[in-house]
Design a protein around this motif. Structure first.
Motif, PDB file in Angstrom:
ATOM      1  N   ASP A   1       1.056  -1.007   0.041  1.00  0.00           N
ATOM      2  CA  ASP A   1       0.336  -0.117  -0.159  1.00  0.00           C
ATOM      3  C   ASP A   1       0.244   1.471   0.002  1.00  0.00           C
ATOM      4  OD1 ASP A   1      -2.445  -1.455   0.144  1.00  0.00           O
ATOM      5  OD2 ASP A   1      -1.944  -1.660   2.337  1.00  0.00           O
ATOM      6  N   LEU A   2       0.671   2.495  -1.009  1.00  0.00           N
ATOM      7  CA  LEU A   2       1.177   3.495  -0.710  1.00  0.00           C
ATOM      8  C   LEU A   2       1.119   4.380   0.080  1.00  0.00           C
ATOM      9  CD1 LEU A   2       3.066   5.738  -2.826  1.00  0.00           C
ATOM     10  CD2 LEU A   2       0.779   6.747  -3.189  1.00  0.00           C
ATOM     11  N   ASN A   3       2.501   4.384   1.086  1.00  0.00           N
ATOM     12  CA  ASN A   3       2.451   4.826   2.112  1.00  0.00           C
ATOM     13  C   ASN A   3       2.243   4.765   3.514  1.00  0.00           C
ATOM     14  OD1 ASN A   3       3.061   7.855   0.981  1.00  0.00           O
ATOM     15  ND2 ASN A   3       1.037   8.187   0.981  1.00  0.00           N
ATOM     16  N   ASP A   4       2.024   3.130   3.275  1.00  0.00           N
ATOM     17  CA  ASP A   4       2.240   2.775   4.254  1.00  0.00           C
ATOM     18  C   ASP A   4       3.488   1.816   4.429  1.00  0.00           C
ATOM     19  OD1 ASP A   4       2.152   0.059   6.283  1.00  0.00           O
ATOM     20  OD2 ASP A   4      -0.148  -0.262   5.507  1.00  0.00           O
ATOM     21  N   PHE A   5       4.785   2.160   4.743  1.00  0.00           N
ATOM     22  CA  PHE A   5       5.825   1.677   4.390  1.00  0.00           C
ATOM     23  C   PHE A   5       5.778   0.100   5.420  1.00  0.00           C
ATOM     24  CE2 PHE A   5      10.748   0.619   5.969  1.00  0.00           C
ATOM     25  CZ  PHE A   5      11.059   0.507   4.866  1.00  0.00           C
ATOM     26  N   ASP A   6       5.132  -0.374   6.427  1.00  0.00           N
ATOM     27  CA  ASP A   6       5.447  -2.000   6.425  1.00  0.00           C
ATOM     28  C   ASP A   6       4.489  -2.398   5.951  1.00  0.00           C
ATOM     29  OD1 ASP A   6       6.093  -0.617   9.475  1.00  0.00           O
ATOM     30  OD2 ASP A   6       4.077  -0.617  10.773  1.00  0.00           O
ATOM     31  N   SER A   7       3.993  -2.108   5.287  1.00  0.00           N
ATOM     32  CA  SER A   7       3.623  -3.151   4.080  1.00  0.00           C
ATOM     33  C   SER A   7       4.389  -3.366   2.857  1.00  0.00           C
ATOM     34  CB  SER A   7       2.004  -2.940   3.632  1.00  0.00           C
ATOM     35  OG  SER A   7       2.265  -1.680   2.474  1.00  0.00           O
ATOM     36  N   VAL A   8       4.968  -2.334   2.905  1.00  0.00           N
ATOM     37  CA  VAL A   8       6.194  -2.501   1.646  1.00  0.00           C
ATOM     38  C   VAL A   8       6.932  -3.539   2.212  1.00  0.00           C
ATOM     39  CG1 VAL A   8       7.923  -1.463   0.755  1.00  0.00           C
ATOM     40  CG2 VAL A   8       6.357  -0.646   0.976  1.00  0.00           C
ATOM     41  N   MET A   9       7.550  -3.882   3.822  1.00  0.00           N
ATOM     42  CA  MET A   9       8.344  -4.021   4.972  1.00  0.00           C
ATOM     43  C   MET A   9       7.608  -6.161   4.312  1.00  0.00           C
ATOM     44  SD  MET A   9      11.306  -3.094   4.979  1.00  0.00           S
ATOM     45  CE  MET A   9      12.046  -4.199   6.045  1.00  0.00           C
ATOM     46  N   ALA A  10       6.689  -5.983   4.257  1.00  0.00           N
ATOM     47  CA  ALA A  10       6.023  -7.126   4.354  1.00  0.00           C
ATOM     48  C   ALA A  10       5.597  -8.283   3.723  1.00  0.00           C
ATOM     49  CB  ALA A  10       4.336  -6.940   5.283  1.00  0.00           C
ATOM     50  N   GLN A  11       6.444  -6.939   2.432  1.00  0.00           N
ATOM     51  CA  GLN A  11       7.164  -8.170   1.033  1.00  0.00           C
ATOM     52  C   GLN A  11       8.222  -8.509   0.905  1.00  0.00           C
ATOM     53  OE1 GLN A  11       3.786  -9.564  -0.180  1.00  0.00           O
ATOM     54  NE2 GLN A  11       1.807  -8.032   0.660  1.00  0.00           N
TER      55      GLN A  11
ATOM     56  N   PHE B   1       7.307   8.569   3.067  1.00  0.00           N
ATOM     57  CA  PHE B   1       7.357   7.116   2.901  1.00  0.00           C
ATOM     58  C   PHE B   1       8.015   6.971   2.047  1.00  0.00           C
ATOM     59  CE2 PHE B   1       5.657   4.604  -0.935  1.00  0.00           C
ATOM     60  CZ  PHE B   1       5.169   3.092  -0.140  1.00  0.00           C
ATOM     61  N   MET B   2       8.563   8.239   1.266  1.00  0.00           N
ATOM     62  CA  MET B   2       9.676   8.434   0.417  1.00  0.00           C
ATOM     63  C   MET B   2      11.122   8.274   1.037  1.00  0.00           C
ATOM     64  SD  MET B   2       8.305   9.271  -3.392  1.00  0.00           S
ATOM     65  CE  MET B   2       9.268  10.344  -4.108  1.00  0.00           C
ATOM     66  N   ARG B   3      11.213   8.381   1.630  1.00  0.00           N
ATOM     67  CA  ARG B   3      12.307   8.288   1.806  1.00  0.00           C
ATOM     68  C   ARG B   3      13.083   7.053   2.840  1.00  0.00           C
ATOM     69  NH1 ARG B   3      15.149  12.843   2.121  1.00  0.00           N
ATOM     70  NH2 ARG B   3      14.486  14.918   1.461  1.00  0.00           N
ATOM     71  N   LYS B   4      11.880   6.422   3.509  1.00  0.00           N
ATOM     72  CA  LYS B   4      11.961   5.103   3.948  1.00  0.00           C
ATOM     73  C   LYS B   4      12.759   4.020   2.872  1.00  0.00           C
ATOM     74  CE  LYS B   4       9.464   5.513   8.226  1.00  0.00           C
ATOM     75  NZ  LYS B   4       8.229   4.832   9.200  1.00  0.00           N
ATOM     76  N   VAL B   5      11.293   4.269   1.443  1.00  0.00           N
ATOM     77  CA  VAL B   5      11.573   3.260   1.143  1.00  0.00           C
ATOM     78  C   VAL B   5      13.075   3.431   0.151  1.00  0.00           C
ATOM     79  CG1 VAL B   5      11.267   2.114  -1.697  1.00  0.00           C
ATOM     80  CG2 VAL B   5       9.692   3.525  -0.063  1.00  0.00           C
ATOM     81  N   ARG B   6      13.899   4.677   0.006  1.00  0.00           N
ATOM     82  CA  ARG B   6      14.993   5.107   0.088  1.00  0.00           C
ATOM     83  C   ARG B   6      15.852   4.383   0.446  1.00  0.00           C
ATOM     84  NH1 ARG B   6      16.928   5.728  -5.368  1.00  0.00           N
ATOM     85  NH2 ARG B   6      18.312   3.257  -4.304  1.00  0.00           N
ATOM     86  N   VAL B   7      15.681   4.280   1.814  1.00  0.00           N
ATOM     87  CA  VAL B   7      16.937   3.962   2.398  1.00  0.00           C
ATOM     88  C   VAL B   7      16.851   2.199   2.430  1.00  0.00           C
ATOM     89  CG1 VAL B   7      17.619   3.807   4.995  1.00  0.00           C
ATOM     90  CG2 VAL B   7      16.933   6.107   4.203  1.00  0.00           C
ATOM     91  N   LEU B   8      15.948   1.989   2.383  1.00  0.00           N
ATOM     92  CA  LEU B   8      15.342   0.127   2.394  1.00  0.00           C
ATOM     93  C   LEU B   8      16.269   0.036   0.664  1.00  0.00           C
ATOM     94  CD1 LEU B   8      14.140  -2.712   3.103  1.00  0.00           C
ATOM     95  CD2 LEU B   8      12.217  -1.395   1.362  1.00  0.00           C
ATOM     96  N   CYS B   9      15.960   0.243  -0.523  1.00  0.00           N
ATOM     97  CA  CYS B   9      16.757   0.012  -1.717  1.00  0.00           C
ATOM     98  C   CYS B   9      18.037   0.254  -2.059  1.00  0.00           C
ATOM     99  CB  CYS B   9      15.753   1.340  -2.965  1.00  0.00           C
ATOM    100  SG  CYS B   9      14.084   0.605  -2.830  1.00  0.00           S
ATOM    101  N   ASP B  10      18.175   1.804  -0.871  1.00  0.00           N
ATOM    102  CA  ASP B  10      19.713   1.792  -1.078  1.00  0.00           C
ATOM    103  C   ASP B  10      20.646   0.437  -0.372  1.00  0.00           C
ATOM    104  OD1 ASP B  10      20.074   3.610  -1.938  1.00  0.00           O
ATOM    105  OD2 ASP B  10      19.738   4.819  -0.454  1.00  0.00           O
TER     106      ASP B  10
END
Length: 401
Positions: free
Chosen positions: A171-181, A207-216
């Motif tokens: 889900d967009l803007n739900d970083f926990d939902s991203v981490m679950a996948q 959300f954008m910054r957390k995704v960026r850090v995860l990707c890095d």
């Protein structure tokens, strides 16, 4: 509607594949931010070809550049270099901060290229072909099979299964939902910086910054779809610039060519040096001289006309006026959006209101069943906003009666 216009519509229904429920109008020409139908009726355009015609109609400098290119050469194929493609790529790099460009014919094709880039990048690291892409629910990325596979709306996909595999949705803007996948197979996280068809939902800075850090941290590619929200629509050239969170790969189209069918996917040098090589990807028409002459001129005109300043000023005014509409009408539940990419959420289907507005000379479009979307040319003025609001108010009154 005249008999002549009805005749055109009847002929279209006999000849064209019925994949659109079209509005009952035949547009003939445009001037500035107005469209005219075959009967000569004028319409204020707050759709701009679905966020495409950013510079308005009959922009003489734009038209002149295309006419001059037509007289020189239109197409050569990508087996050869051409000057417009070189110039357009250089300018696109300058305004985006990205390093490599591949020109396509459409936004969907740009997404296809981004997907292939991510999978090749991951393949070169471990030689495996089981990598996964995380996309977002309620997203829209196009109608081709790859783009459809990462479009987060089951209704669009179900008749065309099976899609390409190994796609997970968060889900967009739900970083926990991203981490679950996220798994050790994740090679990319793909989303629209501002969801368009899904309801005008901007990604948040957090959300954008957390995704960026995860990707890095995990060497995952961050892919942003800026097809609708890019090219100045939110007040910066690309919507991610509002937060300074640069993607690894970006898809653009729509206003990139302001009417000429052209898209592109861009990437950093790191990705470019470790993904697609000769033979991995191609296109017959992509990057042809005519399309790239359009891109080059569009970028020039954005700068010469200071389009971004206009979007910031008029976008703020549009927000204020739409907030006023939301306060005035009980059927309007919310206003959301950024710059000149706005939407109002209603408590009912909006099809009748859009039809009523068209009868009154205003072109609008929906984003889902209950949202009216506002994506006008980026050169509109406050006076055009006032004209739109006046017609919108009457259309809402008619539908509430």
């Amino acid at each position: 509607m005249s008999t002549e216009m009805q005749k055109y519509i009847d002929e279209a229904e006999q000849a064209l594949l019925h994949t659109y429920n079209r509005y009952q109008v035949v547009f003939d020409r445009g001037e500035g931010v107005y469209l005219y139908d075959t009967d000569g009726k004028r319409y204020l355009d707050f759709v701009s070809g679905i966020a495409v015609f950013a510079l308005g109609y009959r922009n003489e400098a734009y038209n002149g550049a295309l006419k001059a290119q037509i007289d020189k050469i239109i197409h050569t194929s990508n087996y050869y270099y051409n000057m417009p493609a070189i110039e357009a790529a250089k300018k696109l790099k300058e305004i985006s901060g990205m390093d490599r460009v591949f020109f396509t014919n459409s936004g969907a094709e740009a997404v296809e290229g981004a997907i292939k880039t991510a999978r090749k990048y991951a393949y070169l690291k471990d030689g495996k072909t089981d990598h996964e892409i995380i996309a977002m629910n309620h997203s829209f990325h196009g109608r081709t099979m790859g783009a459809l596979s990462v479009t987060g709306n089951p209704h669009y996909r179900e008749a065309f299964e099976p899609m390409i595999g190994n796609i997970r949705f968060a889900d967009l803007n739900d970083f926990d939902s991203v981490m679950a996948q996220v798994t050790d197979k994740t090679c990319a996280i793909l989303f629209e910086t501002v969801q368009g068809e899904g309801g005008i939902y901007p990604a948040t800075e957090e959300f954008m910054r957390k995704v960026r850090v995860l990707c890095d941290e995990r060497d995952i590619l961050m892919i942003l779809d800026e097809i609708q929200c890019g090219m100045g629509r939110t007040g910066t050239m690309f919507a991610w610039e509002r937060y300074g969170v640069r993607p690894d790969v970006m898809a653009v189209a729509k206003a990139l060519g302001c009417g000429v069918p052209v898209g592109a996917f861009l990437m950093t040098e790191k990705v470019g040096a470790n993904s697609l090589v000769a033979g991995d990807h191609g296109t017959t028409y992509g990057g042809n001289p005519l399309a790239c002459a359009a891109v080059s001129k569009v970028i020039d005109l954005f700068q010469e006309q200071d389009v971004l300043s206009n979007v910031k000023r008029v976008g703020a005014y549009l927000e204020k006026q739409l907030d006023g509409i939301a306060a005035e009408f009980s059927c309007v539940e919310a206003r959301r959006g950024v710059g000149l990419m706005q939407g109002i959420v209603l408590d009912r289907p909006v099809g009748g209101i859009i039809t009523e507005a068209m009868e009154r000379g205003l072109v609008l479009i929906n984003a889902g069943t209950s949202i009216i979307r506002f994506v006008p040319p980026l050169v509109i003025t406050e006076e055009h906003v006032d004209e739109m609001i006046s017609i919108l108010r009457k259309s809402l009154q008619a539908c509430e009666a």
